[in-house]
Design an enzyme around this catalytic site. Sequence first.
Site, short mmCIF file in Angstrom:
data_model
loop_
_atom_site.label_atom_id
_atom_site.label_comp_id
_atom_site.label_asym_id
_atom_site.label_seq_id
_atom_site.Cartn_x
_atom_site.Cartn_y
_atom_site.Cartn_z
N ASP A 1 14.56 -1.01 2.29
CA ASP A 1 15.42 -0.99 3.48
C ASP A 1 16.27 -2.26 3.52
OD1 ASP A 1 13.37 -2.67 4.41
OD2 ASP A 1 12.71 -1.29 5.94
N LYS B 1 0.81 -1.19 0.00
CA LYS B 1 0.00 0.00 0.00
C LYS B 1 0.86 1.26 0.00
CE LYS B 1 -3.76 -2.06 2.65
NZ LYS B 1 -4.45 -2.05 3.94
N GLY B 2 2.07 1.17 0.47
CA GLY B 2 2.88 2.35 0.73
C GLY B 2 3.22 3.23 -0.45
N ASP C 1 3.36 4.29 6.32
CA ASP C 1 2.50 4.30 7.49
C ASP C 1 3.16 3.71 8.72
OD1 ASP C 1 0.79 1.30 7.97
OD2 ASP C 1 2.35 1.53 6.47
N LYS D 1 17.32 2.95 2.20
CA LYS D 1 18.12 3.00 3.44
C LYS D 1 19.35 2.11 3.24
CE LYS D 1 14.22 3.44 6.64
NZ LYS D 1 13.57 2.78 7.80
N PHE E 1 13.05 5.35 11.18
CA PHE E 1 11.68 5.02 10.82
C PHE E 1 10.97 6.29 10.37
CE2 PHE E 1 7.19 3.93 11.76
CZ PHE E 1 7.09 2.88 10.86
N VAL E 2 10.37 6.24 9.18
CA VAL E 2 9.69 7.40 8.62
C VAL E 2 8.27 7.04 8.21
CG1 VAL E 2 11.80 8.56 7.82
CG2 VAL E 2 10.66 6.92 6.31
N ARG F 1 -0.31 7.86 6.51
CA ARG F 1 -0.07 7.81 5.06
C ARG F 1 -0.42 9.13 4.40
NH1 ARG F 1 0.80 2.47 3.48
NH2 ARG F 1 -0.27 0.89 4.69
N GLU G 1 8.14 1.38 -6.00
CA GLU G 1 8.14 0.99 -4.59
C GLU G 1 8.35 2.23 -3.72
OE1 GLU G 1 7.21 -0.76 -2.26
OE2 GLU G 1 8.55 -2.45 -1.94
N ASP G 2 7.82 2.20 -2.51
CA ASP G 2 7.98 3.34 -1.62
C ASP G 2 9.35 3.39 -0.97
OD1 ASP G 2 7.45 1.11 -0.02
OD2 ASP G 2 5.99 2.11 1.25
#
Length: 176
Positions: free
Chosen positions: A102, A42-43, A158, A130, A151-152, A164, A98-99
Amino acid sequence: MSALKLSTYIPEEDLQKKVKEIGQALSKKFKGKDIVAVCILKGSFIFYSDLIRSIDTDVQCEFFGVSSYHGAMSSSGEVKVTLDLAHPIEGKDVVLVEDIVDTGLTMNYLKSALLSRKPKSLTTVALLEKPDALKVPCEVDHVGFKIPNDFVVGYGLDYQGLYRNLPYIAQVQSLN
């Protein structure tokens, strides 16, 4: 749930500038060609919607749902498919959107899953990467921003389904 303590990390203006820059690079690469842009849910949905509007060629939209965070603040490394593509991509130029990358595990899984469907080409795009969090080598063709292993949230990313809708990327300072 308590509200997170957040600080602006990447302002909305910087996000929009970078999205346009990536859109222009994709427009140049695929000039005169039809592409299939695959949104990883969903990101990625906010980044994806802004990005496809900045690409100056015909774009077919597809959606692929995966989860690797399972409500946590870091990737579990286990990828669960939640929604498959609606149409075949064989012989097509595909742009995977892709969002965040990491660990690299999800992106590598996605690339493998899409390449097994025999696209003509596969171009990868990630809004955030990252590098310090990578557990496996992972090549991404277009990266918006390289960030530390913080963490963002925001701009589609989200925490437990929330945040979001922020128009910027925020760093989580604390969980209460």
